[in-house]
Scaffold this active site. Structure first.
Site, PDB file in Angstrom:
ATOM      1  N   ASP A  59     -13.663 -36.761  21.490  1.00  0.00           N
ATOM      2  CA  ASP A  59     -13.179 -35.529  20.845  1.00  0.00           C
ATOM      3  C   ASP A  59     -12.829 -35.694  19.362  1.00  0.00           C
ATOM      4  O   ASP A  59     -12.713 -34.715  18.646  1.00  0.00           O
ATOM      5  CB  ASP A  59     -11.929 -35.009  21.580  1.00  0.00           C
ATOM      6  CG  ASP A  59     -12.196 -34.726  23.052  1.00  0.00           C
ATOM      7  OD1 ASP A  59     -13.361 -34.501  23.411  1.00  0.00           O
ATOM      8  OD2 ASP A  59     -11.231 -34.746  23.846  1.00  0.00           O
ATOM      9  N   GLY A 119     -10.171 -40.435  29.807  1.00  0.00           N
ATOM     10  CA  GLY A 119     -11.608 -40.172  29.938  1.00  0.00           C
ATOM     11  C   GLY A 119     -12.404 -41.268  29.241  1.00  0.00           C
ATOM     12  O   GLY A 119     -12.009 -41.740  28.184  1.00  0.00           O
ATOM     13  N   GLN A 146     -22.155 -36.008  27.618  1.00  0.00           N
ATOM     14  CA  GLN A 146     -21.672 -36.288  26.250  1.00  0.00           C
ATOM     15  C   GLN A 146     -20.834 -37.559  26.183  1.00  0.00           C
ATOM     16  O   GLN A 146     -20.610 -38.108  25.114  1.00  0.00           O
ATOM     17  CB  GLN A 146     -20.846 -35.099  25.733  1.00  0.00           C
ATOM     18  CG  GLN A 146     -21.714 -33.907  25.388  1.00  0.00           C
ATOM     19  CD  GLN A 146     -20.928 -32.607  25.320  1.00  0.00           C
ATOM     20  OE1 GLN A 146     -20.677 -32.080  24.260  1.00  0.00           O
ATOM     21  NE2 GLN A 146     -20.554 -32.071  26.467  1.00  0.00           N
ATOM     22  N   HIS A 163     -12.275 -30.591  24.284  1.00  0.00           N
ATOM     23  CA  HIS A 163     -10.921 -30.218  24.707  1.00  0.00           C
ATOM     24  C   HIS A 163     -10.371 -29.152  23.771  1.00  0.00           C
ATOM     25  O   HIS A 163     -10.980 -28.103  23.641  1.00  0.00           O
ATOM     26  CB  HIS A 163     -10.048 -31.485  24.770  1.00  0.00           C
ATOM     27  CG  HIS A 163      -8.806 -31.313  25.592  1.00  0.00           C
ATOM     28  ND1 HIS A 163      -8.788 -30.611  26.772  1.00  0.00           N
ATOM     29  CD2 HIS A 163      -7.528 -31.749  25.415  1.00  0.00           C
ATOM     30  CE1 HIS A 163      -7.564 -30.612  27.276  1.00  0.00           C
ATOM     31  NE2 HIS A 163      -6.777 -31.296  26.467  1.00  0.00           N
TER      32      HIS A 163
END
Ligand code: F6P
Length: 359
Positions: free
Chosen positions: A136, A12, A284, A180
């Site tokens: 994350d 990602g 985000q 996540h």
């Protein structure tokens, strides 16, 4: 002799991928008299299928504030790396490309899965270094990953904006924040936006505790509530389920966010109020990196170049107590950095009345 360095962005995307590559490339161009940088397109896919471009110094100019990645990215899950697809051996193909291009090193900008693959390639004998990318912030061994702070900024602004409309309508909002399996973005954005209720995967919640806090707020004259809820937030009930059963339950949601069900449950408990669920989503990961991420990714990139110049391979660049450093890729591969439910950030937040929905 020419120093040949391959570079790829994997998994990602996030803010500051370009800033990191810029830091690495500019350092190599500045310190090594003859250097060629090969940019692989769309992550490991480009390495597997020989999709690459020979980069020029100008490609790395003017990109420090650009979101996304100039190389493109894709998800190539680690668990399928050694699976042969229609006779295509991905690992052998990546090694072949590396050798064919006569690379001296490969820099991988990636999160957990991508770093596992980077470690695998290092163990296969390639000269690999990793740079810790992900919004994350769940890469084990580094205080921060690049992209994280920018994502926290986006989530905070979103929660701020929701607060004004929640206040106008005296509503309860449950807002899904990415992350996540971990709650770092939610924890930080929740604190930054002044949320009284923050729900994290690491701390299973009890609906009654959440309801109690909402009622307490109402008693204090606060007719609205904005709950910062991690996408992986889980109820105490669900946390007791065997992993398989819980996975099946999540799959049955058909991609619907956790905030939808939670919003419905709260609506039943507060029939006189209007409850809304909102999902921030991929914004985000989008847009320009903030100043923190630009600076930290530049520092990461420089350190990555230093590792390559020192031929110190099989390493991941990290931040430790404010200073850039590196650790062995094999030490981080396969581990996640969770929010510590007993850590000071969580426990201090409790002191000022924030609830994590557990007690
Ligand atoms: O790892 C970054 C992340 O944005 C997670 O927070 C989120 O769960 C996931 O990626 C979303 O993935 P995708 O872009 O494939 O929808």
């Amino acid at each position: 002799m020419t120093l040949r360095v391959g570079i790829l962005t994997s998994g990602g995307d996030c803010q500051a991928l370009n800033a990191t590559m810029r830091g690495l490339a500019k350092t190599l161009y500045n310190c090594v008299s003859d250097v060629e940088i090969i940019g692989f397109k769309n992550g490991y896919y480009g390495l597997m299928h020989e999709k690459y471009v020979k980069m020029q110094p100008k490609d790395f100019s003017g990109i420090i504030d650009q979101g996304g990645t100039i190389l493109g990215t894709s998800r190539q899950p680690f668990k399928y790396m050694r699976v042969i697809d229609d006779g295509f051996d991905k690992v052998a193909a990546m090694k072949k490309t590396y050798k064919k291009l006569n690379l001296d090193a490969l820099a991988v900008l990636g999160g957990n899965g991508s770093l596992k693959s980077a470690n695998m390639l290092a163990q296969e004998g390639l000269n690999v270094i990793g740079l810790p990318k992900t919004i994350d912030n769940d890469t084990w061994g580094t205080d921060y990953t690049f992209g994280f702070q920018s994502a926290v900024d986006v989530a905070t602004r979103y929660l701020d904006d929701i607060r004004t409309t929640a206040q106008s309508h005296s509503r309860i909002f449950v807002v899904e924040v990415m992350g996540h399996k971990v709650g770092h973005i939610t924890l930080h954005a929740g604190l930054a936006a002044g949320s009284d209720i923050i729900l994290l995967p690491e701390i299973p919640y009890d609906l009654d505790v959440i309801a109690k806090k909402i009622k307490q707020r109402e008693k204090q004259g606060k007719n609205f509530t904005v709950i910062a809820c991690a996408e992986g937030a889980i109820s105490k009930e669900d946390a007791k389920l065997p992993k398989k059963k819980y996975k099946a339950k999540v799959a049955a949601r058909n991609g619907q966010s956790v905030v939808v069900g939670l919003g419905e449950d709260l609506q039943k408990l507060f029939p006189a109020k209007e409850v809304r669920a909102a999902v921030i989503g991929h914004a985000q990961r989008g847009g320009a990196p903030d100043a923190y991420d630009r600076a930290i990714s530049t520092r990461f990139g420089i350190e990555g170049a230093r590792l390559i110049m020192n031929r110190s391979f099989g390493r991941l660049v990290v931040l430790k107590r404010g200073e850039v450093d590196s650790i062995a890729l094999e030490d981080t591969a396969g581990k996640l950095a969770y929010v510590d439910p007993e850590g000071k950030t969580v426990n201090n937040a409790r002191l000022m009345g924030v609830t994590f929905g557990d007690k």
